[in-house]
Design an enzyme around this catalytic site. Structure first.
Site, mmCIF file in Angstrom:
data_model
loop_
_atom_site.group_PDB
_atom_site.id
_atom_site.type_symbol
_atom_site.label_atom_id
_atom_site.label_comp_id
_atom_site.label_asym_id
_atom_site.label_seq_id
_atom_site.Cartn_x
_atom_site.Cartn_y
_atom_site.Cartn_z
ATOM 1 N N LYS A 1 4.621 -8.660 3.461
ATOM 2 C CA LYS A 1 2.673 -8.747 3.633
ATOM 3 C C LYS A 1 2.051 -9.639 2.522
ATOM 4 O O LYS A 1 1.523 -8.780 1.304
ATOM 5 C CB LYS A 1 2.940 -6.828 3.136
ATOM 6 C CG LYS A 1 1.436 -6.366 3.520
ATOM 7 C CD LYS A 1 1.807 -4.628 3.636
ATOM 8 C CE LYS A 1 0.341 -4.033 3.632
ATOM 9 N NZ LYS A 1 0.533 -2.998 3.779
ATOM 10 N N THR B 1 0.888 -1.275 -0.045
ATOM 11 C CA THR B 1 0.256 -0.005 -0.422
ATOM 12 C C THR B 1 1.068 1.010 0.063
ATOM 13 O O THR B 1 1.779 1.644 0.887
ATOM 14 C CB THR B 1 -0.888 -0.105 0.827
ATOM 15 O OG1 THR B 1 -1.624 -1.707 1.148
ATOM 16 C CG2 THR B 1 -1.875 1.354 1.130
ATOM 17 N N GLU C 1 4.883 -5.391 17.132
ATOM 18 C CA GLU C 1 4.358 -4.789 15.928
ATOM 19 C C GLU C 1 3.333 -3.571 16.099
ATOM 20 O O GLU C 1 2.597 -3.973 17.491
ATOM 21 C CB GLU C 1 4.296 -4.832 14.287
ATOM 22 C CG GLU C 1 3.409 -5.883 14.347
ATOM 23 C CD GLU C 1 3.037 -6.847 12.924
ATOM 24 O OE1 GLU C 1 4.655 -6.049 12.345
ATOM 25 O OE2 GLU C 1 2.190 -7.014 12.964
#
Length: 269
Positions: free
Chosen positions: A140, A28, A173
């Site tokens: 990802k 993204t 995270e």
């Protein structure tokens, strides 16, 4: 707007392995003034992920041009690129699958980011922990059920983001961002060799810190150790960097690291 394999359309074959197994990866990117921020880094991320997932792709020049074209039409916003292994294969087998599918979409830039940047981010400890898997750590990939559950729990709180541990209790995270914290002149960020996503902005911040007066250490740290910090920041390709004002009952008032990183990350090269 959507592009699937270079064509404007919004339908995807139900046999595509993205829908069957989450068999693919994505990135993204932020679009600023019609250009994809950190374009080469996003393409490299996709290439690395496809290599690790053993997805064969030969459309990289076309993909780069499509990303540039959509960005120019959007001007300012968000560009998402999904790559799947395509259709085919029996069950989990990848034999006779492909060719790979590429899906591009553009959306508006999150309107609430400006407010969060000014007010600071509040974090809540997530009850959902990340599984450890070195074969997938850092990528990802399209299997995001952990993040869906993390977000669902987060939305039952008043916090802006979640602080997420792995299954052994190590700080890893946030739900949709990476994490740094500063103690004195030392900046820490979690190791991501067992779990988590190695974000584009995380990588950019690491390069910046390597050229700074700060000492950067990638660590395996407990929640208690991280909360002893003088300061926390989170980052992703869209934010790009935001200060953390509180994590649970612990408040942070210093913004030294944030003030160093923020202007350098706003329009990264």
């Amino acid at each position: 707007m959507f592009l699937i394999n270079g064509h404007k359309q919004e339908s995807l074959a139900v046999s595509d392995r993205a829908t069957q197994f989450g068999d693919g990866c994505f990135t993204t990117a932020r679009v600023i003034d019609g250009k994809v921020s950190l374009l080469s880094a996003h393409i490299q991320r996709l290439q690395d992920a496809c290599q690790r997932l053993m997805i064969s792709c030969d459309f990289w020049p076309q993909l780069e041009q499509e990303m540039k074209t959509l960005a120019a039409e959007q001007q300012n916003g968000v560009l998402k690129v999904v790559i799947s292994r395509g259709s085919g294969g029996r069950g989990y087998s990848t034999l006779n699958s492909g060719p790979a599918t590429r899906i591009l979409s553009v959306t508006a830039y999150p309107a609430h980011y400006d407010r969060l940047r000014n007010e600071g981010i509040t974090l809540a400890l997530s009850p959902v922990r990340l599984g450890r898997n070195p074969h997938l750590a850092g990528i990802k990939h399209l299997n995001r059920l952990e993040q869906v559950l993390i977000r669902s729990h987060l939305e039952q709180t008043n916090a802006d983001e979640a602080l997420v541990l792995d299954s052994e209790g190590w700080v890893t995270e946030c739900c949709a961002a990476n994490l740094f914290w500063r103690k004195g002149n030392v900046v820490y960020t979690p190791r991501l060799d067992q779990a988590g996503v190695n974000g584009i902005m995380r990588q950019f911040c690491i390069r910046l810190l390597a050229q700074s007066s700060y000492q950067l250490v990638e660590v395996q740290a407990s929640l208690e150790e991280s909360l002893q910090a003088d300061e926390m920041v989170i980052c992703n390709a869209l934010m790009p960097v935001m200060p953390v004002c509180a994590c649970g009952d612990v408040s942070f008032s210093s913004a030294t690291l944030y003030e160093y990183l923020a202007p350098l990350c706003e329009r990264p090269n």
